[in-house]
Design a protein around this motif. Structure first.
Motif, PDB file in Angstrom:
ATOM      1  N   ASN A  82      44.673  66.686 -23.565  1.00 44.20           N
ATOM      2  CA  ASN A  82      45.843  67.345 -23.003  1.00 44.20           C
ATOM      3  C   ASN A  82      46.621  66.497 -22.022  1.00 44.20           C
ATOM      4  OD1 ASN A  82      46.206  69.688 -24.322  1.00 44.20           O
ATOM      5  ND2 ASN A  82      45.038  70.936 -22.906  1.00 44.20           N
ATOM      6  N   TYR A  83      45.998  66.033 -20.968  1.00 40.04           N
ATOM      7  CA  TYR A  83      46.801  65.358 -19.951  1.00 40.04           C
ATOM      8  C   TYR A  83      47.134  63.909 -20.263  1.00 40.04           C
ATOM      9  CZ  TYR A  83      48.620  63.320 -15.800  1.00 40.04           C
ATOM     10  OH  TYR A  83      49.409  62.620 -14.955  1.00 40.04           O
ATOM     11  N   PRO A  84      46.169  63.000 -20.368  1.00 44.14           N
ATOM     12  CA  PRO A  84      46.569  61.591 -20.468  1.00 44.14           C
ATOM     13  C   PRO A  84      47.329  61.247 -21.749  1.00 44.14           C
ATOM     14  CG  PRO A  84      44.183  61.803 -20.639  1.00 44.14           C
ATOM     15  CD  PRO A  84      44.722  63.157 -20.317  1.00 44.14           C
ATOM     16  N   ASP A  85      46.866  61.723 -22.870  1.00 48.85           N
ATOM     17  CA  ASP A  85      47.501  61.371 -24.143  1.00 48.85           C
ATOM     18  C   ASP A  85      48.845  62.077 -24.317  1.00 48.85           C
ATOM     19  OD1 ASP A  85      45.184  59.918 -24.630  1.00 48.85           O
ATOM     20  OD2 ASP A  85      44.267  61.533 -25.783  1.00 48.85           O
ATOM     21  N   MET A  86      48.870  63.355 -24.065  1.00 54.48           N
ATOM     22  CA  MET A  86      50.115  64.100 -24.221  1.00 54.48           C
ATOM     23  C   MET A  86      51.144  63.697 -23.170  1.00 54.48           C
ATOM     24  SD  MET A  86      50.025  65.674 -27.017  1.00 54.48           S
ATOM     25  CE  MET A  86      51.630  66.432 -26.822  1.00 54.48           C
ATOM     26  N   ALA A  87      50.694  63.235 -22.014  1.00 52.47           N
ATOM     27  CA  ALA A  87      51.646  62.755 -21.001  1.00 52.47           C
ATOM     28  C   ALA A  87      52.416  61.555 -21.540  1.00 52.47           C
ATOM     29  CB  ALA A  87      50.914  62.393 -19.711  1.00 52.47           C
ATOM     30  N   VAL A  88      51.733  60.666 -22.239  1.00 59.15           N
ATOM     31  CA  VAL A  88      52.390  59.498 -22.835  1.00 59.15           C
ATOM     32  C   VAL A  88      53.389  59.954 -23.895  1.00 59.15           C
ATOM     33  CG1 VAL A  88      52.031  57.446 -24.265  1.00 59.15           C
ATOM     34  CG2 VAL A  88      50.492  57.911 -22.355  1.00 59.15           C
ATOM     35  N   LEU A  89      52.953  60.821 -24.802  1.00 57.06           N
ATOM     36  CA  LEU A  89      53.830  61.283 -25.875  1.00 57.06           C
ATOM     37  C   LEU A  89      55.013  62.077 -25.331  1.00 57.06           C
ATOM     38  CD1 LEU A  89      51.233  62.308 -28.606  1.00 57.06           C
ATOM     39  CD2 LEU A  89      52.372  60.118 -28.251  1.00 57.06           C
ATOM     40  N   ASN A  90      54.758  62.903 -24.333  1.00 57.91           N
ATOM     41  CA  ASN A  90      55.843  63.670 -23.722  1.00 57.91           C
ATOM     42  C   ASN A  90      56.855  62.753 -23.048  1.00 57.91           C
ATOM     43  OD1 ASN A  90      54.697  66.088 -24.562  1.00 57.91           O
ATOM     44  ND2 ASN A  90      53.706  66.492 -22.603  1.00 57.91           N
TER      45      ASN A  90
END
Length: 154
Positions: A82-90
Motif C-alpha cells: 500500500n504505502y511505498p509501492d503505491m506512493a511511487v505509482l501515485n
C-alpha cells in the motif's frame, strides 16, 4: 472484483509480452515459475514488482510512455504494498496528469505506470543484463545516475 455499482476494479499490472521473460530473468525465475537456488550470480531484484517499479521510474526519467501492444500479466496489484509501492505509482500518475484527481482511478494509475515501464524496461535490461554480474551492473548504473544527477544544476 466487482463493486456494488457494477464497476470492475483492476487487479493486475501488465507488461509487454515480449518483455516478460527478461523480467523473470532479472528476478532469477526459471521455467516453471520458480526461483533458481543454483545460480552463482545474485539476481538484481527480489521480485517482479521491484523490476516494474524501477522500469517505470526509468521511463519517467526518459520522459516517454510506450503503450502496450500485446500485454501480459506481470503481477497482481495486491503485491504492490500500500504505502511505498503505491506512493511511487501515485506520484508518477499525479506528475503525468498534473491533477490529484487521477488518484481516484486505479486503472489510469496502472496504465500510466505500465507505459512508462515499457519505455524504461529496455534501458534497465540493457544496463543490468550487460556482461558481468547483474547485481553489480545495477549498482554501477544507479551510482552513475546518482553522479549524473548531482552534477546537474538546479
Amino acid at each position: 472484483m466487482t463493486t456494488k455499482v457494477g464497476f470492475t476494479k483492476r487487479d493486475r499490472a501488465y507488461v509487454e509480452e515480449s518483455q516478460i521473460e527478461t523480467y523473470r530473468q532479472l528476478v532469477g525465475i526459471k521455467d516453471g515459475g520458480r526461483k533458481s537456488a543454483s545460480d552463482v550470480n545474485p539476481t538484481a531484484y527480489r521480485s517482479l514488482k521491484d523490476v516494474f517499479l524501477m522500469a517505470a521510474s526509468i521511463g519517467v526519467k526518459i520522459g516517454r510512455r510506450t503503450p502496450l501492444r500485446e500485454r501480459k500479466e506481470l503481477i497482481m496489484t495486491s503485491y504492490l504494498n500500500n504505502y511505498p509501492d503505491m506512493a511511487v505509482l501515485n506520484a508518477i500518475a499525479i506528475a503525468e496528469k498534473q491533477d490529484v484527481d487521477v488518484l481516484s482511478n486505479l486503472d489510469e494509475i496502472l496504465t500510466i505506470a505500465e507505459e512508462y515501464a515499457c519505455t524504461g524496461f529496455e534501458e534497465l535490461s540493457r544496463r543490468v543484463l550487460a556482461a558481468g554480474i547483474p547485481l553489480l551492473n545495477l549498482a554501477a548504473y544507479l551510482l552513475e545516475e546518482l553522479e549524473n544527477g548531482s552534477n546537474q544544476s538546479l
